[in-house]
Motif scaffolding. Structure first.
Motif, mmCIF file in Angstrom:
data_model
loop_
_atom_site.group_PDB
_atom_site.id
_atom_site.type_symbol
_atom_site.label_atom_id
_atom_site.label_comp_id
_atom_site.label_asym_id
_atom_site.label_seq_id
_atom_site.Cartn_x
_atom_site.Cartn_y
_atom_site.Cartn_z
ATOM 1 N N ALA A 52 0.329 -0.721 -9.691
ATOM 2 C CA ALA A 52 0.482 0.736 -9.718
ATOM 3 C C ALA A 52 0.515 1.301 -8.303
ATOM 4 O O ALA A 52 1.323 2.198 -7.990
ATOM 5 C CB ALA A 52 -0.667 1.369 -10.509
ATOM 6 N N GLU A 53 -0.343 0.798 -7.429
ATOM 7 C CA GLU A 53 -0.348 1.253 -6.038
ATOM 8 C C GLU A 53 0.958 0.881 -5.349
ATOM 9 O O GLU A 53 1.490 1.654 -4.549
ATOM 10 C CB GLU A 53 -1.537 0.640 -5.298
ATOM 11 N N GLN A 54 1.480 -0.296 -5.678
ATOM 12 C CA GLN A 54 2.745 -0.724 -5.090
ATOM 13 C C GLN A 54 3.890 0.165 -5.567
ATOM 14 O O GLN A 54 4.757 0.555 -4.774
ATOM 15 C CB GLN A 54 3.028 -2.183 -5.461
ATOM 16 N N TYR A 92 6.470 2.453 -3.439
ATOM 17 C CA TYR A 92 7.920 2.275 -3.594
ATOM 18 C C TYR A 92 8.606 3.615 -3.868
ATOM 19 O O TYR A 92 9.726 3.856 -3.407
ATOM 20 C CB TYR A 92 8.204 1.303 -4.741
ATOM 21 N N ALA A 93 7.934 4.486 -4.588
ATOM 22 C CA ALA A 93 8.510 5.787 -4.933
ATOM 23 C C ALA A 93 8.657 6.692 -3.717
ATOM 24 O O ALA A 93 9.489 7.612 -3.720
ATOM 25 C CB ALA A 93 7.632 6.478 -5.984
ATOM 26 N N ALA A 152 9.707 -3.027 -2.050
ATOM 27 C CA ALA A 152 9.179 -3.830 -3.160
ATOM 28 C C ALA A 152 8.486 -2.976 -4.223
ATOM 29 O O ALA A 152 7.615 -2.156 -3.913
ATOM 30 C CB ALA A 152 8.205 -4.866 -2.626
ATOM 31 N N ARG A 153 8.864 -3.184 -5.460
ATOM 32 C CA ARG A 153 8.167 -2.576 -6.589
ATOM 33 C C ARG A 153 6.899 -3.382 -6.886
ATOM 34 O O ARG A 153 6.683 -4.453 -6.310
ATOM 35 C CB ARG A 153 9.062 -2.572 -7.834
ATOM 36 N N GLY A 154 6.095 -2.883 -7.808
ATOM 37 C CA GLY A 154 4.910 -3.603 -8.229
ATOM 38 C C GLY A 154 5.246 -4.996 -8.724
ATOM 39 O O GLY A 154 6.151 -5.155 -9.547
ATOM 40 N N GLY A 155 4.539 -5.999 -8.213
ATOM 41 C CA GLY A 155 4.790 -7.379 -8.597
ATOM 42 C C GLY A 155 5.778 -8.097 -7.695
ATOM 43 O O GLY A 155 5.992 -9.300 -7.842
ATOM 44 N N TYR A 156 6.378 -7.346 -6.754
ATOM 45 C CA TYR A 156 7.371 -7.935 -5.869
ATOM 46 C C TYR A 156 6.933 -7.902 -4.395
ATOM 47 O O TYR A 156 7.741 -8.067 -3.494
ATOM 48 C CB TYR A 156 8.718 -7.224 -6.031
ATOM 49 N N SER A 157 5.656 -7.682 -4.197
ATOM 50 C CA SER A 157 5.085 -7.716 -2.847
ATOM 51 C C SER A 157 3.951 -8.730 -2.828
ATOM 52 O O SER A 157 3.174 -8.830 -3.791
ATOM 53 C CB SER A 157 4.530 -6.331 -2.471
#
Length: 255
Positions: free
Chosen positions: A53-55, A59-60, A74-79
């Motif tokens: 969620a923080e990621q 990203y937004a 990077a979106r959540g899960g991609y960092s």
């Protein structure tokens, strides 16, 4: 106003950002703070583990009508921040409070930018630097992913124990190299060296006594002796005393 921080005081400023990081990666980051401090460069960790969620919130930023600059691709899960194997740093100014991302600043006045010194130490520790990326360079970013992709991490893969052990071995070796004698220890050691020279010139023995062999080997390994041959009884006794005191286990010989 310039403020002098101890290493412990400096490290405490990053404590909260180290929570949740992989335990071995956390040790590497702590070692980075220590090694930079030894060079007169103060750093703090500004980002560590992030939730998905923080990621997504990061990203937004800069997208969908948000006029702020983009800070991540990077979106959540991609960092790698989402899995505890990445951290961001900043320089801490000498007031002990203000952080800076100025890559040209040189607070320790050694003609080398502080940022470059941090990156240099990071690479010695085996860390990857986001400033080396071809696209979307992330200057404050450091990571250690052991060849794993974010897809691997999402699938539950993690570094092998052998890979983690290799990092721990590197840290232990660096600890031994970093350990130095105090000024008092160096002075005492020099005095003992002079005493050894005097002893060596008198009452030479034709063979190294069996009880002094290992001590002589240890002394030669750190450069304290060129040869152990033709020493006196007192000479071998002194070398053995120094060895038992741990002098030759430090990996440092006073110059």
């Amino acid at each position: 106003m310039e403020k002098m921080l101890t290493l412990d005081q400096l490290k405490k400023k990053s404590d909260k950002r180290l929570i949740g990081l992989d335990s071995v990666f956390k040790l590497v980051i702590e070692k980075l703070i220590e090694r930079c401090y030894a060079r007169g460069v103060w750093i703090v960790i500004t980002q560590g583990l992030r939730t998905y969620a923080e990621q997504d919130a990061l990203y937004a930023q800069g997208r969908n009508g948000d006029k702020r600059p983009k800070v991540t691709k990077a979106r959540g899960g991609y960092s790698n921040h989402n899995f505890g194997f990445a951290a961001d740093f900043a320089l801490l100014l000498r007031d002990g409070r203000t952080v800076s991302w100025d890559t040209l600043k040189d607070d320790d006045k050694d003609s080398l930018p502080d940022w470059s010194e941090v990156v240099e130490e990071a690479k010695k520790l085996g860390l990857e630097w986001g400033g080396d990326w071809r696209t979307f360079k992330d200057m404050p970013h450091l990571q250690m992913v052991f060849g794993l992709s974010t897809a691997d991490f999402r699938a539950g893969k993690r570094p092998s124990q052998a890979q983690l052990n290799a990092v721990l071995s590197r840290l232990n070796k660096m600890d031994m190299e970093d350990e130095e004698m105090t000024a008092e220890e160096k002075a005492a050691f020099k005095a003992l060296q002079k005493r050894v020279i005097v002893l060596e010139s008198a009452n030479k023995l034709t063979k190294v006594p069996a009880w002094a062999e290992q001590a002589c080997i240890n002394a030669k390994a750190v450069g304290a002796l060129d040869t152990a041959n033709d020493g006196s009884f007192d000479f071998y006794r002194m070398v053995t005393i120094l060895d038992r005191a741990g002098v030759f286990k430090r990996g440092v010989v006073a110059q």
